[in-house]
Design a protein around this motif. Structure first.
Motif, PDB file in Angstrom:
ATOM      1  N   THR A 198       0.819  -1.213   0.000  1.00 54.53           N
ATOM      2  CA  THR A 198       0.000   0.000   0.000  1.00 54.53           C
ATOM      3  C   THR A 198       0.847   1.254   0.000  1.00 54.53           C
ATOM      4  O   THR A 198       0.443   2.282   0.518  1.00 54.53           O
TER       5      THR A 198
ATOM      6  N   SER B  30      -0.500   4.704  -0.744  1.00 57.71           N
ATOM      7  CA  SER B  30      -1.414   5.336   0.211  1.00 57.71           C
ATOM      8  C   SER B  30      -0.710   6.296   1.166  1.00 57.71           C
ATOM      9  O   SER B  30      -1.366   7.017   1.916  1.00 57.71           O
TER      10      SER B  30
ATOM     11  N   GLN C 156       0.665  11.316  -1.971  1.00 52.34           N
ATOM     12  CA  GLN C 156       0.546   9.921  -2.376  1.00 52.34           C
ATOM     13  C   GLN C 156       0.740   9.707  -3.876  1.00 52.34           C
ATOM     14  O   GLN C 156       1.348   8.724  -4.293  1.00 52.34           O
TER      15      GLN C 156
ATOM     16  N   LEU D 207      -0.040   7.869   6.690  1.00 49.76           N
ATOM     17  CA  LEU D 207      -1.253   7.709   5.891  1.00 49.76           C
ATOM     18  C   LEU D 207      -2.088   8.986   5.773  1.00 49.76           C
ATOM     19  O   LEU D 207      -3.074   8.996   5.038  1.00 49.76           O
TER      20      LEU D 207
ATOM     21  N   PRO E 124      -3.508  12.069   4.264  1.00 48.84           N
ATOM     22  CA  PRO E 124      -3.518  12.379   2.820  1.00 48.84           C
ATOM     23  C   PRO E 124      -3.217  13.838   2.496  1.00 48.84           C
ATOM     24  O   PRO E 124      -3.879  14.442   1.653  1.00 48.84           O
TER      25      PRO E 124
END
Length: 124
Positions: A28, A31, A53, A100, A102
């Motif tokens: 991931t 992400s 990301q 994580l 964003p």
């Protein structure tokens, strides 16, 4: 969870270039917002550059603008820091970080994951 491994540090002379790489484990990587930080002896860890990301919005500290470039290859789970026109003041341990959230992150407290660091030494 993600594990980060930096590479590419070394000893160079002023004016030369280095490219740091940070490879992440897991599936991931795309992400995570990614950042490069550095810490010189006796100084606090400071943000050098960050990238979102998708590789779009980026942030650069004033002291590296025009000299360093952050980029990422999500297919290779890797973020890069191209460092040109290196100066002795750039000597530090460089760390890769991931989180994580964003959005662009520039503070150490907001990053959840860190690599072990790679030493960059620039001689005059």
């Amino acid at each position: 969870q993600v594990q980060l491994v930096e590479s590419g540090g070394g000893l160079v002379q002023a004016g030369e270039s280095l490219r740091l790489s940070c490879t992440a484990s897991g599936r991931t990587f795309s992400s995570y917002t990614m950042g490069w930080f550095r810490q010189a002896p006796g100084k606090e860890r400071e943000c050098v550059a960050t990238i979102n990301q998708s590789g779009g919005p980026t942030y650069y500290a004033d002291f590296v603008k025009g000299r360093f470039t952050i980029s990422r290859d999500n297919a290779k789970n890797t973020v890069y820091l191209q460092m040109n026109s290196l100066e002795p003041e750039d000597t530090a341990v460089y760390y890769c970080a991931a989180d994580l959230r964003p959005w662009i992150i520039i503070t150490t407290a907001e990053y959840s994951y860190w690599g072990q660091g790679t030493q960059v030494t620039v001689s005059s």
